[in-house]
Design an enzyme around this catalytic site. Structure first.
Site, PDB file in Angstrom:
ATOM      1  N   TYR A 140       0.755  -1.166   0.052  1.00 50.14           N
ATOM      2  CA  TYR A 140      -0.129   0.089  -0.088  1.00 50.14           C
ATOM      3  C   TYR A 140       0.722   1.167  -0.095  1.00 50.14           C
ATOM      4  O   TYR A 140       0.708   2.380  -0.482  1.00 50.14           O
ATOM      5  CB  TYR A 140      -0.967   0.055   1.114  1.00 50.14           C
ATOM      6  CG  TYR A 140      -1.830   1.284   1.424  1.00 50.14           C
ATOM      7  CD1 TYR A 140      -2.808   1.376   0.642  1.00 50.14           C
ATOM      8  CD2 TYR A 140      -1.326   2.203   2.190  1.00 50.14           C
ATOM      9  CE1 TYR A 140      -3.840   2.483   0.719  1.00 50.14           C
ATOM     10  CE2 TYR A 140      -2.190   3.340   2.468  1.00 50.14           C
ATOM     11  CZ  TYR A 140      -3.153   3.433   1.719  1.00 50.14           C
ATOM     12  OH  TYR A 140      -4.001   4.612   1.737  1.00 50.14           O
ATOM     13  N   LYS A 144       0.915   4.412  -2.860  1.00 51.20           N
ATOM     14  CA  LYS A 144       0.589   5.801  -2.458  1.00 51.20           C
ATOM     15  C   LYS A 144       1.817   6.661  -3.016  1.00 51.20           C
ATOM     16  O   LYS A 144       1.500   7.730  -3.293  1.00 51.20           O
ATOM     17  CB  LYS A 144       0.087   6.015  -1.145  1.00 51.20           C
ATOM     18  CG  LYS A 144      -1.128   5.450  -0.762  1.00 51.20           C
ATOM     19  CD  LYS A 144      -2.365   5.908  -1.928  1.00 51.20           C
ATOM     20  CE  LYS A 144      -3.569   5.643  -1.427  1.00 51.20           C
ATOM     21  NZ  LYS A 144      -4.525   6.112  -2.605  1.00 51.20           N
TER      22      LYS A 144
END
Length: 255
Positions: A140, A144
């Site tokens: 994750y 990002k």
């Protein structure tokens, strides 16, 4: 008044941003993963212009979504809000990285683009060597960082667009959890401000914001060679080239 499209606006920060913009008098088009969630989104956002549905883990549905957005006409702003956190790595990569890339390429160019990143990007790495070989190695935080790289590449290549990234903070949504410590209202206020405000501080490009203030970010995102390799890989994986999708029939001016 500005017309705004928001991905992932069936719940969470996307829905809160949509309702805030509607209350300000703006035209807002919602997005949900499927028809049932789309109906729920319309009930939760009275006054929304429409809702479009697409599962962003499916690249073909994402491409179709871009066509449907364009069929509705021109938009002043697009908020790339949709995101996955606790999900299989391939789905996180599809929704957090490939979907905003495809939609940036294919949606008729608005005057403002807002990309939802995360403070967790500070712990991410580009890991471009795993894009086509081992997506499971990309987490994750990495995704990002990729969102921020896309934002900064867009700002660099499209000087007629305001493209900015936002860290909404760790807020108490379904994704963040009830115990999240940050302010929920501030979590969506920055993207609504960037999408519609005439404030001179909002009419900038290539910035990373937290609570309406420019913040420092992971320096990997500024590496132009990394940005270019990232765009090349996304092109290879999706079939769409960022450099040649230069649709600019927009009636709005950046000034």
């Amino acid at each position: 008044m500005p017309r705004i499209f928001i991905t992932g606006s069936a719940d969470g920060l996307g829905q809160l941003a949509a309702n805030a913009l509607i209350k300000q008098g703006h035209q807002v088009v919602l997005h949900a993963r499927n028809a049932e969630r789309g109906r729920d989104a319309l009930r939760s956002c009275p006054g929304a212009e429409a809702v479009l549905t697409a599962d962003l883990t499916d690249l073909n549905e994402t491409k179709k979504l871009a066509q449907e957005v364009n069929s509705l006409g021109l938009f002043d702003a697009v908020i790339h809000n949709a995101g996955l956190y606790q999900a299989p790595a391939k789905d996180v990569f599809a929704v957090n990285v490939l979907a905003p890339y495809i939609l940036t390429c294919l949606i008729n160019k608005p005057i403002r683009l807002i990309y939802l990143s995360s403070g967790m990007h500070l712990h991410g790495h580009a890991k471009l060597e795993f894009f086509k070989t081992d997506i499971g190695r990309i987490n994750y935080s990495d995704s990002k960082l990729h969102v921020l790289m896309l934002c900064l590449a867009t700002a660099r290549k499209w000087p007629d667009v305001y493209a900015n990234a936002v860290d909404p903070g760790w807020v108490p949504t379904k994704m963040g959890g009830r115990g999240a410590p940050d302010n929920l209202e501030k979590g969506y206020a920055t993207q609504t401000w960037l999408a519609a405000s005439d404030d001179i501080d909002a009419k900038v490009s290539g910035r990373y914001f937290f609570h309406q203030k420019v913040q420092s970010h992971n320096p990997e995102a500024d590496d132009v060679l990394l940005q270019e390799r990232f765009l090349d890989l996304c092109e290879e994986m999706t079939g769409w080239c960022f450099r040649t999708i230069r649709i600019n029939t927009n009636r709005f001016s950046k000034a």
